[in-house]
Design a protein around this motif. Structure first.
Motif, mmCIF file in Angstrom:
data_model
loop_
_atom_site.group_PDB
_atom_site.id
_atom_site.type_symbol
_atom_site.label_atom_id
_atom_site.label_comp_id
_atom_site.label_asym_id
_atom_site.label_seq_id
_atom_site.Cartn_x
_atom_site.Cartn_y
_atom_site.Cartn_z
ATOM 1 N N THR A 116 37.441 68.055 62.015
ATOM 2 C CA THR A 116 36.705 67.336 60.975
ATOM 3 C C THR A 116 35.405 66.741 61.515
ATOM 4 N N SER A 117 35.320 66.556 62.833
ATOM 5 C CA SER A 117 34.100 66.010 63.440
ATOM 6 C C SER A 117 33.008 67.061 63.585
ATOM 7 N N LEU A 118 33.411 68.312 63.743
ATOM 8 C CA LEU A 118 32.437 69.360 64.060
ATOM 9 C C LEU A 118 32.216 70.359 62.943
ATOM 10 N N PHE A 119 33.101 70.367 61.921
ATOM 11 C CA PHE A 119 33.000 71.360 60.854
ATOM 12 C C PHE A 119 33.161 70.687 59.490
ATOM 13 N N ALA A 120 32.545 71.273 58.489
ATOM 14 C CA ALA A 120 32.559 70.689 57.138
ATOM 15 C C ALA A 120 33.584 71.395 56.260
ATOM 16 N N PHE A 121 34.865 71.256 56.610
ATOM 17 C CA PHE A 121 35.940 71.821 55.809
ATOM 18 C C PHE A 121 36.484 70.766 54.846
ATOM 19 N N ARG A 122 37.176 71.239 53.803
ATOM 20 C CA ARG A 122 37.912 70.322 52.960
ATOM 21 C C ARG A 122 39.082 69.747 53.765
ATOM 22 N N ALA A 123 39.524 68.555 53.368
ATOM 23 C CA ALA A 123 40.579 67.871 54.124
ATOM 24 C C ALA A 123 41.836 68.729 54.240
ATOM 25 N N ARG A 124 42.243 69.379 53.150
ATOM 26 C CA ARG A 124 43.467 70.174 53.201
ATOM 27 C C ARG A 124 43.300 71.397 54.090
ATOM 28 N N ASP A 125 42.084 71.974 54.128
ATOM 29 C CA ASP A 125 41.844 73.116 55.012
ATOM 30 C C ASP A 125 41.848 72.683 56.474
ATOM 31 N N THR A 126 41.262 71.524 56.744
ATOM 32 C CA THR A 126 41.298 70.985 58.102
ATOM 33 C C THR A 126 42.734 70.720 58.539
#
Length: 227
Positions: free
Chosen positions: A152-162
């Motif tokens: 989550t710090s390095l990529f802009a994914f949705r929370a559920r995908d992370t």
């Protein structure tokens, strides 16, 4: 006799070491500042297990601070003439505070339930093996949280995908998970043998080690899960 060119300044081993130390100190200071409201609250709480929910609330600002620190360390410059760790930290906090909190808050709540159950285990009437199972679940949750924090710090994914990717990498990259486990053991040992404040004061180098151990996770995410 060789001459030093202007373009060579800031690229030597000493300059790289100085850049690393400067970045670590700056990120550490900003991390402590960002997390200071919660850390101050923790100092006021006693060691009573009844304070666990309040401790979890105090730890809420720590998640976004850790995420911003990871972002700044990942984007750090090796060149002494191109150092902007404070700017990178602030950008990381601005980008990742809410995404990190969406994962950090549920993780804290879950760990609080586990810790509260273990500290009051004699009153539950459960068999002893449940305590072992809850401990394993708690440690696994922390390792999942380490992967989730990096992602989550390095990529802009949705929370559920992370969350799904963190669970996937928990098994997929055993070395990265083992590296995170080693840091977890080190943090616990520093806390138990010395002082609770020491892991906080060494947060920046510990996070840099986490990034180093997560290189395979970061590389696969970049190659397989980003456009």
């Amino acid at each position: 006799m060789s001459t030093l060119r202007t373009s060579d300044f800031g690229t030597g081993a000493l300059s790289r070491a100085s850049a690393l130390i400067h970045t670590l100190l700056t990120v550490e200071a900003l991390l402590l500042l960002a997390a200071s409201p919660g850390l101050a609250g923790l100092l006021l709480l006693g060691p009573d297990p009844a304070n666990l929910p309040l401790a979890a609330l105090c730890l809420l600002p720590v998640g976004p601070a850790l995420s911003a620190a990871l972002y700044a360390l990942h984007h750090r410059s090796r060149d002494l003439t191109e150092l902007h760790p404070a700017r990178a930290f602030l950008r990381g906090w601005r980008l990742n505070a809410l995404p990190a909190l969406r994962l950090w808050a549920p993780l804290l709540a879950w760990l609080t339930v586990i810790a509260f159950t273990l500290t009051h285990f004699s009153a539950t009437g459960l068999p002893g093996w449940w305590a072992v199972l809850l401990t394993v679940i708690g440690v696994t949750s922390l390792l999942w949280g380490a992967h989730a924090l990096v992602l989550t710090s390095l990529f802009a994914f949705r929370a559920r995908d992370t969350a799904r990717l963190a669970a996937y990498f928990l098994v997929r990259h055993g070395r990265a998970t083992l590296a995170a486990a080693s840091l977890l053991v080190l943090t616990a040992a520093l806390t138990a043998l010395l002082t609770e404040a020491l892991p906080a004061l060494l947060a920046a180098p510990l996070l840099l080690s986490l990034l180093h151990g997560s290189r395979a996770v970061i590389t696969e995410t970049q190659e397989q899960f980003t456009a």
